[in-house]
Design a protein around this motif. Sequence first.
Motif, PDB file in Angstrom:
ATOM      1  N   MET A  85      43.412  40.115  26.846  1.00  7.00           N
ATOM      2  CA  MET A  85      43.119  41.438  28.133  1.00  7.00           C
ATOM      3  C   MET A  85      44.484  42.213  27.613  1.00  7.00           C
ATOM      4  N   ALA A  86      44.334  43.324  28.068  1.00  4.00           N
ATOM      5  CA  ALA A  86      45.939  43.687  27.468  1.00  4.00           C
ATOM      6  C   ALA A  86      46.447  43.069  29.361  1.00  4.00           C
ATOM      7  N   GLY A  87      48.294  43.051  28.500  1.00  2.00           N
ATOM      8  CA  GLY A  87      48.557  42.458  29.127  1.00  2.00           C
ATOM      9  C   GLY A  87      48.863  41.001  29.671  1.00  2.00           C
ATOM     10  N   THR A 147      45.156  22.304  43.716  1.00  2.00           N
ATOM     11  CA  THR A 147      45.680  23.034  44.561  1.00  2.00           C
ATOM     12  C   THR A 147      45.869  23.669  42.939  1.00  2.00           C
ATOM     13  N   LEU A 148      45.470  25.116  42.948  1.00  2.00           N
ATOM     14  CA  LEU A 148      45.832  26.608  41.488  1.00  2.00           C
ATOM     15  C   LEU A 148      46.604  27.607  42.746  1.00  2.00           C
ATOM     16  N   ALA A 149      47.937  27.426  42.365  1.00  2.00           N
ATOM     17  CA  ALA A 149      49.181  28.541  42.476  1.00  2.00           C
ATOM     18  C   ALA A 149      49.673  29.772  41.343  1.00  2.00           C
ATOM     19  N   VAL A 150      49.373  30.678  41.579  1.00  3.08           N
ATOM     20  CA  VAL A 150      49.804  31.130  40.425  1.00  3.08           C
ATOM     21  C   VAL A 150      51.237  32.330  41.487  1.00  3.08           C
ATOM     22  N   ALA A 151      52.366  32.420  41.061  1.00  3.73           N
ATOM     23  CA  ALA A 151      53.869  32.900  41.201  1.00  3.73           C
ATOM     24  C   ALA A 151      53.480  35.020  41.881  1.00  3.73           C
ATOM     25  N   PHE A 167      53.077  37.411  39.081  1.00  2.00           N
ATOM     26  CA  PHE A 167      53.102  37.035  38.256  1.00  2.00           C
ATOM     27  C   PHE A 167      51.415  36.710  38.030  1.00  2.00           C
ATOM     28  N   ARG A 168      50.373  37.147  38.808  1.00  2.00           N
ATOM     29  CA  ARG A 168      49.219  37.535  38.962  1.00  2.00           C
ATOM     30  C   ARG A 168      48.813  37.934  38.188  1.00  2.00           C
ATOM     31  N   ASN A 169      47.372  38.579  38.376  1.00  2.00           N
ATOM     32  CA  ASN A 169      46.253  38.835  36.968  1.00  2.00           C
ATOM     33  C   ASN A 169      46.921  39.547  35.632  1.00  2.00           C
ATOM     34  N   ARG A 170      47.453  38.275  35.769  1.00  2.00           N
ATOM     35  CA  ARG A 170      47.836  38.455  34.100  1.00  2.00           C
ATOM     36  C   ARG A 170      47.207  37.152  32.930  1.00  2.00           C
ATOM     37  N   GLY A 171      45.887  36.492  33.327  1.00  2.00           N
ATOM     38  CA  GLY A 171      45.403  35.145  32.747  1.00  2.00           C
ATOM     39  C   GLY A 171      45.875  33.764  32.989  1.00  2.00           C
ATOM     40  N   ILE A 172      47.052  33.638  34.396  1.00  2.00           N
ATOM     41  CA  ILE A 172      48.117  32.343  33.888  1.00  2.00           C
ATOM     42  C   ILE A 172      47.204  32.146  34.911  1.00  2.00           C
ATOM     43  N   GLY A 173      46.267  31.455  35.976  1.00  2.00           N
ATOM     44  CA  GLY A 173      45.218  31.294  36.217  1.00  2.00           C
ATOM     45  C   GLY A 173      44.439  30.561  35.544  1.00  2.00           C
ATOM     46  N   ARG A 174      43.413  31.831  34.985  1.00  2.00           N
ATOM     47  CA  ARG A 174      42.478  30.748  34.478  1.00  2.00           C
ATOM     48  C   ARG A 174      43.306  29.922  32.796  1.00  2.00           C
ATOM     49  N   ALA A 175      44.224  30.682  32.297  1.00  2.00           N
ATOM     50  CA  ALA A 175      45.218  29.620  31.704  1.00  2.00           C
ATOM     51  C   ALA A 175      45.023  27.757  32.459  1.00  2.00           C
ATOM     52  N   ASP A 214      37.554  32.545  53.914  1.00  2.00           N
ATOM     53  CA  ASP A 214      38.337  33.460  53.429  1.00  2.00           C
ATOM     54  C   ASP A 214      39.112  34.273  52.659  1.00  2.00           C
ATOM     55  N   ASN A 215      39.767  33.130  51.820  1.00  2.00           N
ATOM     56  CA  ASN A 215      39.532  33.378  50.232  1.00  2.00           C
ATOM     57  C   ASN A 215      39.106  34.135  49.258  1.00  2.00           C
ATOM     58  N   THR A 216      38.486  34.998  50.031  1.00  2.00           N
ATOM     59  CA  THR A 216      37.369  36.038  49.051  1.00  2.00           C
ATOM     60  C   THR A 216      37.638  36.281  47.327  1.00  2.00           C
ATOM     61  N   LEU A 248      37.823  33.095  45.702  1.00  2.00           N
ATOM     62  CA  LEU A 248      36.474  32.952  45.623  1.00  2.00           C
ATOM     63  C   LEU A 248      35.600  33.759  43.939  1.00  2.00           C
ATOM     64  N   ARG A 249      36.018  34.880  44.248  1.00  2.00           N
ATOM     65  CA  ARG A 249      35.618  35.608  42.712  1.00  2.00           C
ATOM     66  C   ARG A 249      36.095  35.965  41.699  1.00  2.00           C
ATOM     67  N   PHE A 250      37.543  34.899  41.970  1.00  2.00           N
ATOM     68  CA  PHE A 250      38.145  34.355  40.516  1.00  2.00           C
ATOM     69  C   PHE A 250      37.726  33.110  39.703  1.00  2.00           C
ATOM     70  N   GLN A 258      34.334  32.529  40.460  1.00  2.00           N
ATOM     71  CA  GLN A 258      33.053  32.642  40.000  1.00  2.00           C
ATOM     72  C   GLN A 258      33.090  32.760  38.344  1.00  2.00           C
ATOM     73  N   ARG A 259      33.723  33.924  38.397  1.00  2.00           N
ATOM     74  CA  ARG A 259      34.533  34.257  36.668  1.00  2.00           C
ATOM     75  C   ARG A 259      34.527  33.010  36.103  1.00  2.00           C
ATOM     76  N   GLU A 260      35.396  32.059  36.172  1.00  2.00           N
ATOM     77  CA  GLU A 260      35.542  31.468  35.645  1.00  2.00           C
ATOM     78  C   GLU A 260      34.373  30.679  35.206  1.00  2.00           C
TER      79      GLU A 260
HETATM   80  C1  LIG Z   1      43.682  32.437  43.146  1.00  2.00           C
HETATM   81  C2  LIG Z   1      44.930  32.450  41.284  1.00  2.00           C
HETATM   82  C3  LIG Z   1      45.309  30.747  41.554  1.00  2.00           C
HETATM   83  C4  LIG Z   1      44.736  33.250  40.291  1.00  2.00           C
HETATM   84  O1  LIG Z   1      45.362  33.458  39.372  1.00  2.00           O
HETATM   85  P1  LIG Z   1      45.714  34.170  38.157  1.00  2.00           P
HETATM   86  O2  LIG Z   1      47.071  34.435  37.151  1.00  2.00           O
HETATM   87  O3  LIG Z   1      46.103  35.807  39.626  1.00  2.00           O
HETATM   88  O4  LIG Z   1      44.595  34.660  37.527  1.00  2.00           O
HETATM   89  P2  LIG Z   1      44.139  35.481  36.365  1.00  2.00           P
HETATM   90  O5  LIG Z   1      45.089  36.786  36.455  1.00  2.00           O
HETATM   91  O6  LIG Z   1      43.650  34.785  35.498  1.00  2.00           O
HETATM   92  O7  LIG Z   1      42.887  35.506  37.355  1.00  2.00           O
HETATM   93  C5  LIG Z   1      43.225  36.672  38.003  1.00  2.00           C
HETATM   94  C6  LIG Z   1      42.287  38.027  37.911  1.00  2.00           C
HETATM   95  O8  LIG Z   1      42.649  39.141  37.424  1.00  2.00           O
HETATM   96  C7  LIG Z   1      42.034  39.554  35.877  1.00  2.00           C
HETATM   97  N1  LIG Z   1      42.999  39.361  34.982  1.00  2.00           N
HETATM   98  C8  LIG Z   1      43.376  38.661  33.935  1.00  2.00           C
HETATM   99  N2  LIG Z   1      44.205  38.644  33.230  1.00  2.00           N
HETATM  100  C9  LIG Z   1      44.131  39.543  33.411  1.00  2.00           C
HETATM  101  C10 LIG Z   1      45.143  40.244  32.831  1.00  2.00           C
HETATM  102  N3  LIG Z   1      45.720  40.556  31.504  1.00  2.00           N
HETATM  103  N4  LIG Z   1      45.071  42.488  33.584  1.00  2.00           N
HETATM  104  C11 LIG Z   1      44.125  42.851  33.844  1.00  2.00           C
HETATM  105  N5  LIG Z   1      43.385  41.544  34.922  1.00  2.00           N
HETATM  106  C12 LIG Z   1      43.819  40.500  34.271  1.00  2.00           C
HETATM  107  C13 LIG Z   1      40.947  38.697  36.020  1.00  2.00           C
HETATM  108  O9  LIG Z   1      40.360  39.007  35.534  1.00  2.00           O
HETATM  109  C14 LIG Z   1      40.672  38.107  37.611  1.00  2.00           C
HETATM  110  O10 LIG Z   1      39.321  38.732  38.405  1.00  2.00           O
HETATM  111  P3  LIG Z   1      38.890  38.813  39.348  1.00  2.00           P
HETATM  112  O11 LIG Z   1      39.788  38.729  40.754  1.00  2.00           O
HETATM  113  O12 LIG Z   1      37.989  40.020  39.387  1.00  2.00           O
HETATM  114  O13 LIG Z   1      38.493  37.970  39.025  1.00  2.00           O
HETATM  115  C15 LIG Z   1      45.805  33.672  42.231  1.00  2.00           C
HETATM  116  O14 LIG Z   1      45.749  35.234  42.581  1.00  2.00           O
HETATM  117  C16 LIG Z   1      46.649  32.665  43.750  1.00  2.00           C
HETATM  118  O15 LIG Z   1      47.640  31.954  43.273  1.00  2.00           O
HETATM  119  N6  LIG Z   1      46.621  32.565  44.816  1.00  2.00           N
HETATM  120  C17 LIG Z   1      46.519  31.822  45.792  1.00  2.00           C
HETATM  121  C18 LIG Z   1      46.568  30.813  46.314  1.00  2.00           C
HETATM  122  C19 LIG Z   1      45.295  30.544  46.014  1.00  2.00           C
HETATM  123  O16 LIG Z   1      44.547  31.461  47.041  1.00  2.00           O
HETATM  124  N7  LIG Z   1      44.594  29.534  45.493  1.00  2.00           N
HETATM  125  C20 LIG Z   1      43.552  29.406  45.086  1.00  2.00           C
HETATM  126  C21 LIG Z   1      42.871  27.687  45.953  1.00  2.00           C
HETATM  127  S1  LIG Z   1      41.674  27.840  46.244  1.00  2.00           S
END
Ligand SMILES: CC(C)(COP(=O)(O)OP(=O)(O)OC[C@H]1O[C@@H](n2cnc3c(N)ncnc32)[C@H](O)[C@@H]1OP(=O)(O)O)[C@@H](O)C(=O)NCCC(=O)NCCS
Length: 235
Positions: A14-16, A143-147, A150-158, A182-184, A187-189, A191-193
């Motif tokens: 995805m872009a970015g 545990t899954l967490a991203v700083a 750095f969120r919304n860049r695909g790191i959580g997915r990786a 309550d971590n909606t 939850l959405r993330f 489900q998308r995966e």
């Molecule tokens: C949940 C979490 C791990 C996701 O990590 P992330 O790196 O933001 O995840 P991604 O970037 O892979 O995907 C997040 C969203 O960004 C979107 N996305 C991914 N890459 C993207 C990009 N390049 N540009 C725009 N959006 C993007 C994904 O489609 C996803 O969308 P969605 O929220 O509608 O599902 C992160 O938000 C987090 O650390 N949250 C706090 C801790 C937490 O709650 N952990 C889970 C405990 S169960």
Amino acid sequence: MKFLFFRYNDGVTMAGETSPLLRTASPDDAGEASALIYETMGTLGDFLFGQPGRGESIRVVAALFRQAGHLLSYEHSTLAEADGRIVGIVQAFPGADLWKATLGLMRAGIRCWGLRFALRLGWRGLPLAFEPVAGADEYYVQTLAVAPSFRNRGIGRALLENAQRQTVERGFPVCSLDVLLDNTDALRFYQREGFTIARKVVTRLRAAGVQYNGFYRMVKRLDALPADANIGPHS
Ligand SMILES: CC(C)(COP(=O)(O)OP(=O)(O)OC[C@H]1O[C@@H](n2cnc3c(N)ncnc32)[C@H](O)[C@@H]1OP(=O)(O)O)[C@@H](O)C(=O)NCCC(=O)NCCS
């Protein structure tokens, strides 16, 4: 330090999107890893560890992270690096080890902070001890967490894909995890995966300033996939 996985980016680009470097963790990573782990705990962590706030709880998690044999150990942690720093973490292990790893946390607590700390942790965490453990066929993401920056860049997915690769490579048919009710966003993330809700667990934990109502157990079956399948998001 051993690098288990190289850069990969075989999902939908995805872009970015940032392609992180994934590597196994060592005790030396405790400082940055503990701040990330705390992102999944917040005030629940403060309550369970008996600490007044974020900084103190992170210090506790860092000390625990350096120890082997429990839920939050470096042992089963994979880190994501981007821009030369640690920006994400996933911790995963066989579901059958969940109970043992929980008891291990008490033992690590005794080693780090003494018996009183561990007894308080055990007492305060008692309502959680009755929650269902993961099945023997599950590889469990603790545990899954991203700083935040750095969120919304695909790191959580990786990172989540990495846990799914481990699930398949280690012969487990199911990857599972818990997400707070309550971590909606998370939850959405999930489900998308491709994860689906297997059950809802409602827990009553009454403590001032702590919001914890229970969690959804989410699962993704991976045994139906061919061995060379791209474990990416569902379209
Ligand atoms: C949940 C979490 C791990 C996701 O990590 P992330 O790196 O933001 O995840 P991604 O970037 O892979 O995907 C997040 C969203 O960004 C979107 N996305 C991914 N890459 C993207 C990009 N390049 N540009 C725009 N959006 C993007 C994904 O489609 C996803 O969308 P969605 O929220 O509608 O599902 C992160 O938000 C987090 O650390 N949250 C706090 C801790 C937490 O709650 N952990 C889970 C405990 S169960």
